[in-house]
Design an enzyme around this catalytic site. Structure first.
Site, PDB file in Angstrom:
ATOM      1  N   HIS A  91      82.386  -1.717  33.875  1.00 30.98           N
ATOM      2  CA  HIS A  91      83.886  -1.993  33.772  1.00 30.98           C
ATOM      3  C   HIS A  91      83.966  -3.581  33.802  1.00 30.98           C
ATOM      4  CE1 HIS A  91      87.949  -1.108  34.087  1.00 30.98           C
ATOM      5  NE2 HIS A  91      88.066  -2.044  35.173  1.00 30.98           N
ATOM      6  N   SER A  92      84.751  -4.219  32.939  1.00 28.41           N
ATOM      7  CA  SER A  92      85.251  -5.373  32.897  1.00 28.41           C
ATOM      8  C   SER A  92      84.006  -6.267  32.775  1.00 28.41           C
ATOM      9  CB  SER A  92      86.140  -5.726  33.931  1.00 28.41           C
ATOM     10  OG  SER A  92      86.760  -6.905  33.902  1.00 28.41           O
ATOM     11  N   MET A  93      83.903  -7.185  33.702  1.00 24.69           N
ATOM     12  CA  MET A  93      82.440  -8.026  33.754  1.00 24.69           C
ATOM     13  C   MET A  93      81.518  -6.837  33.664  1.00 24.69           C
ATOM     14  SD  MET A  93      81.048 -10.820  36.382  1.00 24.69           S
ATOM     15  CE  MET A  93      80.176  -9.437  37.705  1.00 24.69           C
TER      16      MET A  93
END
Length: 259
Positions: A91-93
């Site tokens: 998720h995300s990074m």
């Protein structure tokens, strides 16, 4: 698996697929506890615990995406022969680290993940992501509050801010330093997940992951912002369960996903 780097939540059926989960910037392995509760015992969830947070807070955080991916790939490679099939969720990074980890494994000829689930992150390219380069701590905290999620509310407590800021600072340093290096596309199918109202990732940017893999890419758009999964956890679990049943990830039947 290395218990320092991979945390397990609950007991799964023997031999089931492992889902290696990569946390977001400032996040820790425990962020995936709610998802693990939904997926266990059908999937064995193992969440990566980066250095510099929670019980690893006394360790120096890694401020280089490539270095972090290489270390994680090495841990997975050493466990390869005896391990069951596996997939990645980031998720995300964490999506960026999952992608770079998969690239390292592919370059080394290691058995690849069955599927990549990449959430709330646009695909990397020649241009740097403008949301990654933040000048100071105030800018980082402002960005985290803007993204929302359950962790954003904790930033009203100065003591908690002092605890999480070193990890956030290190992660945003890693993001700002990251420079994508062109290479062979992945041979692993990808499912991309994103929120309809994400302030930093458009659906088009999320769908651009198609250019980084040879197999078909599935795009799942769910209601919500950057941390849509906090409210749509059941839908996310369904997407994962459906995706790991087939390496080709047939079109979803609920209308939330499209090729």
């Amino acid at each position: 698996m290395d218990g320092q780097w991979f945390r397990r939540f609950g007991d799964s059926d023997p031999g089931v697929l492992r889902l290696i989960c990569f946390p977001h910037a400032g996040g820790a392995a425990s962020a995936y506890l709610p998802l693990a509760r939904l997926l266990t015992p059908h999937i064995d969830v193992r969440a990566v615990q980066y250095p510099g947070r929670q019980d690893r807070r006394r360790e120096t955080p890694v401020t280089d995406i490539g270095e972090l991916a290489t270390v994680i790939a090495g841990k997975l490679e050493s466990d390869d022969e005896a391990a069951p099939p596996y997939a990645f969720f980031g998720h995300s990074m964490g999506a960026l680290i999952a992608y770079e980890t998969a690239r390292v494994l592919q370059e080394r000829g290691v058995r690849p993940p069955r599927r990549l689930f990449l959430s709330a992150r646009g695909a990397p390219g020649p241009k740097r992501n403008p949301h990654d380069a933040l000048p100071d701590d105030d800018a980082i905290l402002t960005a985290v509050r803007r993204l929302g999620g359950t962790g954003a509310a904790l930033l009203d407590d100065p003591e908690l801010v002092a605890m999480v800021l070193p990890a956030l600072r290190a992660d945003y340093t890693a993001l700002a330093r990251y420079s994508w290096v062109p290479g062979e596309p992945l041979h692993t199918p990808v499912t991309v997940l994103c929120g309809t109202d994400d302030p930093v990732v458009s659906v088009e940017e999320a769908a651009s992951w198609r250019t980084h893999t040879l197999p078909d890419t599935e795009v799942c758009v769910l209601p919500g912002g950057h941390f849509y999964l906090d409210q749509r956890l059941g839908d996310v679990a369904e997407v994962i369960l459906r995706g790991v049943r087939s390496a080709n990830a047939a079109r979803a039947g609920n209308g939330a996903c499209h090729d």
